[in-house]
Design a protein around this motif. Structure first.
Motif, mmCIF file in Angstrom:
data_model
loop_
_atom_site.group_PDB
_atom_site.id
_atom_site.type_symbol
_atom_site.label_atom_id
_atom_site.label_comp_id
_atom_site.label_asym_id
_atom_site.label_seq_id
_atom_site.Cartn_x
_atom_site.Cartn_y
_atom_site.Cartn_z
ATOM 1 N N THR A 39 131.027 58.300 126.780
ATOM 2 C CA THR A 39 132.083 58.503 125.798
ATOM 3 C C THR A 39 131.767 57.614 124.608
ATOM 4 N N SER A 40 131.621 58.210 123.444
ATOM 5 C CA SER A 40 131.245 57.463 122.249
ATOM 6 C C SER A 40 132.227 57.756 121.135
ATOM 7 N N ILE A 41 132.681 56.687 120.470
ATOM 8 C CA ILE A 41 133.606 56.787 119.343
ATOM 9 C C ILE A 41 132.873 56.227 118.133
ATOM 10 N N GLN A 42 132.788 57.003 117.080
ATOM 11 C CA GLN A 42 131.910 56.652 115.960
ATOM 12 C C GLN A 42 132.568 57.000 114.633
ATOM 13 N N SER A 43 132.329 56.155 113.634
ATOM 14 C CA SER A 43 132.731 56.502 112.279
ATOM 15 C C SER A 43 131.541 57.136 111.573
ATOM 16 N N VAL A 44 131.808 58.182 110.801
ATOM 17 C CA VAL A 44 130.742 58.903 110.122
ATOM 18 C C VAL A 44 131.169 59.234 108.702
ATOM 19 N N MET A 45 130.181 59.592 107.900
ATOM 20 C CA MET A 45 130.429 60.190 106.594
ATOM 21 C C MET A 45 130.068 61.661 106.697
ATOM 22 N N SER A 46 130.998 62.516 106.393
ATOM 23 C CA SER A 46 130.777 63.955 106.471
ATOM 24 C C SER A 46 131.288 64.581 105.188
ATOM 25 N N ALA A 47 130.405 64.678 104.217
ATOM 26 C CA ALA A 47 130.758 65.263 102.925
ATOM 27 C C ALA A 47 129.602 66.157 102.488
ATOM 28 N N ASP A 48 128.948 65.813 101.362
ATOM 29 C CA ASP A 48 127.774 66.575 100.941
ATOM 30 C C ASP A 48 126.618 66.362 101.912
ATOM 31 N N THR A 49 126.637 65.243 102.609
ATOM 32 C CA THR A 49 125.646 64.961 103.622
ATOM 33 C C THR A 49 126.349 64.347 104.817
ATOM 34 N N PHE A 50 125.598 64.091 105.883
ATOM 35 C CA PHE A 50 126.176 63.515 107.093
ATOM 36 C C PHE A 50 125.432 62.227 107.395
ATOM 37 N N LYS A 51 126.188 61.180 107.688
ATOM 38 C CA LYS A 51 125.576 59.912 108.065
ATOM 39 C C LYS A 51 126.434 59.251 109.126
ATOM 40 N N SER A 52 125.772 58.746 110.179
ATOM 41 C CA SER A 52 126.506 58.089 111.258
ATOM 42 C C SER A 52 126.499 56.583 111.057
ATOM 43 N N TYR A 53 127.607 55.944 111.429
ATOM 44 C CA TYR A 53 127.752 54.497 111.296
ATOM 45 C C TYR A 53 127.968 53.885 112.684
ATOM 46 N N ALA A 54 128.715 52.811 112.721
ATOM 47 C CA ALA A 54 128.909 52.078 113.975
ATOM 48 C C ALA A 54 129.599 52.942 115.023
ATOM 49 N N SER A 55 129.269 52.671 116.280
ATOM 50 C CA SER A 55 129.899 53.385 117.386
ATOM 51 C C SER A 55 130.245 52.394 118.486
ATOM 52 N N ILE A 56 131.143 52.807 119.356
ATOM 53 C CA ILE A 56 131.541 52.003 120.501
ATOM 54 C C ILE A 56 131.653 52.954 121.685
ATOM 55 N N ASP A 57 131.188 52.522 122.861
ATOM 56 C CA ASP A 57 131.231 53.425 124.018
ATOM 57 C C ASP A 57 132.220 52.930 125.067
ATOM 58 N N GLN A 58 132.283 53.671 126.169
ATOM 59 C CA GLN A 58 133.315 53.398 127.167
ATOM 60 C C GLN A 58 133.179 52.024 127.813
#
Length: 410
Positions: free
Chosen positions: A130-149
């Motif tokens: 289980t992963s919870i992540q902040s991302v940028m989803s606009a003209d492009t997609f970029k993943s940032y920090a995540s935290i798991d179970q």
């Protein structure tokens, strides 16, 4: 006469305050709708003109792909419009497919403001990851920090609370997920391996700081939203076309490990390829098992949508597959059922994409792919290769269907 005078006075007052007559409102509405549908037609036609589908099945899926992308664009635009009330929504089920959605995953997402402060609470299920992540989803997609179970500090009942924001509140001692200034979406992925015995989590997302509701709708704002939907559709519908064409031209019946992953989770290894087989052919994939928490292979169509894995066998994972006695994994991509347990069913496609994921892995073995005739396949497989009967297939379909109904249940 008095009634006529009052009517004239009412119309005068209405016109003086800027009110539109019914006819002028109707004309404006029609004009905006025409502009919206024209923009969709132009963007969709351009995508179709740039495609080079070869088989009837890929052509049959083309317009349906565009409709699904339009549906997703509408949902995301309205999601962001109501950013004052963030709601987790399930994505990539039997609809809203794109970017070769993982057959093992339940995706949930919500539009957020990077300046906002949020709390995610709930009860963990039994997914492998289980992963919870902040991302940028606009003209492009970029993943940032995540935290798991493993970082959620659950209690004995599996309950947890996670705070999300640009900076951690001074009075909060629990788990925290830091946003970036360009974060605009929260993405939750749950990956399932042992499908019959795993269940999803429950989540509740709340905004803790003040957020004001949007003002009443105006003609100007309505037009702005319509334009934004059309532009989002224009961006997202062809987003993966370059990737598909690259794989199709360079990776015919080959697989490669992806380097510099910017899309998924940092502790996962991803690979892709392209199958191109005749009705009487199969693509034999061989690899050493990765040292991973779980792994999976799946097939996608020309439009980079997952091929049927609920009532079909367009995917296989480490809990479902058989490892041969020599320690190797052998998978067979074929249009026809070869009677081999480790079958990846193309769902009627003669060509399409291949994606593999090694999750929480410390090794990344590169699979090999060999094109063979179906009637020559048995000679290339070990004598103890696991087989599957029609009854085995039906039982496996039942297990897949029952798990998916639990995974996506409201």
């Amino acid at each position: 006469m008095r009634r006529i005078a009052l009517l004239v006075l009412a119309l005068t007052v209405a016109n003086s305050t800027g009110a539109q007559s019914p006819d002028s409102n109707t004309s404006r509405i029609i004009e905006e709708w025409t502009a919206f549908t024209s923009a969709l037609q132009q963007a969709g036609t351009q995508i179709l003109e740039q495609s080079s589908t070869r088989d009837d099945i890929d052509a049959a899926e083309a317009n349906l792909y565009l409709v699904q992308q339009l549906s997703a664009a509408i949902a995301q635009e309205f999601d962001e419009y109501r950013i004052d009330t963030p709601l987790l929504r399930v994505g990539a089920t039997t609809i809203h497919k794109w970017g070769l959605d993982s057959s093992e995953a339940k995706y949930q997402g919500a539009a957020i403001e990077s300046s906002g402060l949020y709390r995610l609470s709930g009860t963990l299920g039994s997914a492998q990851i289980t992963s919870i992540q902040s991302v940028m989803s606009a003209d492009t997609f970029k993943s940032y920090a995540s935290i798991d179970q493993t970082q959620l500090q659950t209690n004995a009942s599996g309950e947890f609370e996670l705070v999300i924001g640009l900076s951690k509140p001074e009075d909060w001692q629990g788990p925290f997920l830091q946003l970036q200034p360009t974060s605009n979406r929260l993405l939750i992925r749950e990956y399932f391996g042992d499908w019959p015995n795993e269940a999803p989590s429950t989540f509740l997302l709340e905004r803790l700081d003040t957020a004001h509701p949007p003002p009443p709708m105006t003609m100007e704002k309505s037009a702005e939203l319509m334009q934004a939907i059309a532009k989002r559709f224009e961006r997202r519908a062809p987003f993966w076309n370059g990737w598909v064409q690259n794989s199709r031209s360079q990776l015919k019946n080959q697989l490669r490990l992806l380097v510099g992953n910017q899309q998924g989770l940092s502790n996962n290894a991803y690979g892709d390829g392209w199958f191109d087989i005749a009705d009487d052919e199969a693509l034999l994939i061989e690899l050493e098992p990765p040292k991973a928490q779980m792994w999976s292979f799946q097939l996608g169509n020309y439009w980079w949508e997952s091929i049927e894995y609920i009532t079909g066998f367009g995917s296989i994972n480490s809990f479902q597959a058989h490892t041969d006695s020599d320690g190797m994994i052998r998978l067979v991509i074929a249009k026809q059922d070869p009677g081999i347990l480790n079958w990846l069913d193309t769902g009627g496609h003669n060509e399409g994409s291949v994606m593999y994921r090694f999750q929480n892995t410390t090794s990344s073995p590169t699979p090999t792919a060999t094109l063979v005739k179906l009637d020559e396949l048995t000679a290339l497989l070990p004598a103890d290769t696991a087989l599957a009967t029609a009854q085995d297939r039906e039982q496996a379909r039942t297990k897949r269907r029952q798990h998916i109904q639990r995974r996506w249940a409201p």
